[in-house]
Motif scaffolding. Sequence first.
Motif, PDB file in Angstrom:
ATOM      1  N   PRO A 323     -18.707  -5.934  69.329  1.00 11.95           N
ATOM      2  CA  PRO A 323     -18.990  -5.154  70.546  1.00 11.95           C
ATOM      3  C   PRO A 323     -20.125  -4.148  70.327  1.00 11.95           C
ATOM      4  O   PRO A 323     -20.785  -3.746  71.263  1.00 11.95           O
ATOM      5  CB  PRO A 323     -17.678  -4.413  70.825  1.00 11.95           C
ATOM      6  N   PHE A 324     -20.368  -3.740  69.072  1.00 15.99           N
ATOM      7  CA  PHE A 324     -21.416  -2.747  68.805  1.00 15.99           C
ATOM      8  C   PHE A 324     -22.714  -3.412  68.355  1.00 15.99           C
ATOM      9  O   PHE A 324     -23.614  -2.746  67.848  1.00 15.99           O
ATOM     10  CB  PHE A 324     -20.939  -1.719  67.769  1.00 15.99           C
ATOM     11  N   GLY A 325     -22.822  -4.725  68.541  1.00 14.44           N
ATOM     12  CA  GLY A 325     -24.075  -5.413  68.219  1.00 14.44           C
ATOM     13  C   GLY A 325     -23.857  -6.574  67.252  1.00 14.44           C
ATOM     14  O   GLY A 325     -22.749  -6.771  66.738  1.00 14.44           O
ATOM     15  N   VAL A 326     -24.921  -7.311  67.019  1.00 11.18           N
ATOM     16  CA  VAL A 326     -24.856  -8.448  66.094  1.00 11.18           C
ATOM     17  C   VAL A 326     -24.999  -7.912  64.674  1.00 11.18           C
ATOM     18  O   VAL A 326     -25.996  -7.267  64.360  1.00 11.18           O
ATOM     19  CB  VAL A 326     -25.974  -9.468  66.419  1.00 11.18           C
ATOM     20  N   GLN A 327     -23.985  -8.139  63.845  1.00 13.86           N
ATOM     21  CA  GLN A 327     -23.958  -7.517  62.512  1.00 13.86           C
ATOM     22  C   GLN A 327     -23.550  -8.524  61.449  1.00 13.86           C
ATOM     23  O   GLN A 327     -22.894  -9.520  61.739  1.00 13.86           O
ATOM     24  CB  GLN A 327     -22.943  -6.359  62.500  1.00 13.86           C
ATOM     25  N   GLU A 328     -23.878  -8.165  60.195  1.00 11.56           N
ATOM     26  CA  GLU A 328     -23.557  -9.055  59.068  1.00 11.56           C
ATOM     27  C   GLU A 328     -22.051  -9.232  58.901  1.00 11.56           C
ATOM     28  O   GLU A 328     -21.306  -8.259  58.864  1.00 11.56           O
ATOM     29  CB  GLU A 328     -24.132  -8.449  57.774  1.00 11.56           C
TER      30      GLU A 328
END
Length: 507
Positions: A323-328
């Motif tokens: 929900p807070f962005g595309v992340q590793e």
Amino acid sequence: MPDAPSPPVSMETLVALCKRRGFIFQSSEIYGGINGFFDYGPLGAELKRNIRDCWWDDMVRRRDDVVGIETSIIMHPKVWEASGHVAGFTDPLVDCRASKQRYRADQLFFAAVVVDGATVGYVSALESERTPEALQEAAESLKRKKAIQGRLEPVKPRDMTEAAPEEIPLIPSPATGEPGSLTAPRSFNMMFQTNVGAMTDASSVAYLRPETAQGMFADFKNVVDTGRVKLPFGIAQIGKSFRNEITPRNFIFRSREFEQMEMEYFIHEDADWAKCHREWINWCRDWLISIGLPESHLSEYDHPKEKLAFYSRGTTDIMFRYPFGVQELWGIAARGNYDLSQHEKFSGLPQSIFDEATKRKIVPHVIEPAVGVDRIFLAVLCAGYAEEDVKDDKGGSEKRTVLRLSPRIAPVKVAVLPLLKNKPELVARAQALHKKLQRRYAVFYDEGGAIGRRYRRQDEIGTPWCVTIDFETIEKDGSFTLRERDSMQQRRIQEAELFALLEEKVY
Ligand code: GAP
């Protein structure tokens, strides 16, 4: 890095669900909590265990070329000198002298405010999905506040690692909004230090491991000498790691104590490393899908060559749309033979193996898929959470919260519900089934409340199936109602069919 629209669930909603239903608690909550540490409650512990077990089964037990080990959390400090962690496992840290807040320099952004070609001040903002917008708004506000006329140029965000020394005193602290209190970035080592034994001097310094990987390298020769392994082969481990993150955040996404599942896949120095690397990226992606993550939420990010460590041949991250962005989510690195060579150098003991084909000793190269259990945990909750309008018992409409967890990892596989709790025959049959299922699966017995309410409670914790024992069960053919979480459809099923269904779906 590409950014995609967030899925509908907000982090506040998920955190609230985790607390309400006993998935995750803040560590030491009764004392106000401790930042970056979490406890897993009864359902969370089950879910986490299932993620670990699925990985271990698929990565170790169901493969002939990977063995599993478990190494100690505190290792000889030389391990971390050899690995480069003592010298280089650092994040750039910026202090605010006024507020005593600390920031990761690469997460603290600033921009010059330029009007008609002249710099009239600076603005800052912490990294978020809308950092550029926040800086632009702050620049407009500064121009208004200073009553400056002219054309405001679009801001050009930079992070604090890119700030020139003369700019640092001019950049406002995000905590106070005033310039003058931020320090220049300095290196902060993220390893937790401790002392081993009764002395607390330099000779007793040791570290809580910041990754599990070095356990596999340090034990490489032991496994080769005892494990009947032949190249290519992998050594895997699951365990806790510790990093004194400057800014732990996004719930369990970045914490200070977390769990890793890592595997070192050793290959011949002449092997086609790029092919092997790709095979492991595909394996990791397929595995994530097998435990229920939708393919649409996954993407890949190749680290640019110029940002890789000198020994690295390539690193690809599998990214997840949180929900807070595309992340590793999962890093898959081709590390050459750097780690084993370093341990050879620092220990003075050869880390090579004899290659029958070339009759030479070689130090194998390695492909390393490394993932955090907690990040997978968060990903399955984010992807599985849904709120839906459904029909209630009386034909009206009601909201249901549902966690669409794969049966492989769901904390409870089946809820057993007697239709009525005041009918001893129903209760006895339901309890007998519950006991039988319990020998192999995590199941839940619930006789309290209307049947619709009991279904909803199970939907919210992700239980894939409910079975209801009713009068037909005891008066007719022994069948009971199986209710499916996702479709909410119900059908009659025999006990043997239920066990066959579980056998097929829970593996
Ligand atoms: N041995 C290689 C290694 O540790 P990494 O990218 O630093 O590589 C591997 O970590 C994985 O561990 C990450 O992809 C992430 O899933 C997880 N991880 C790393 N730091 C974490 C943190 N502070 N909190 C939770 N998970 C973390």
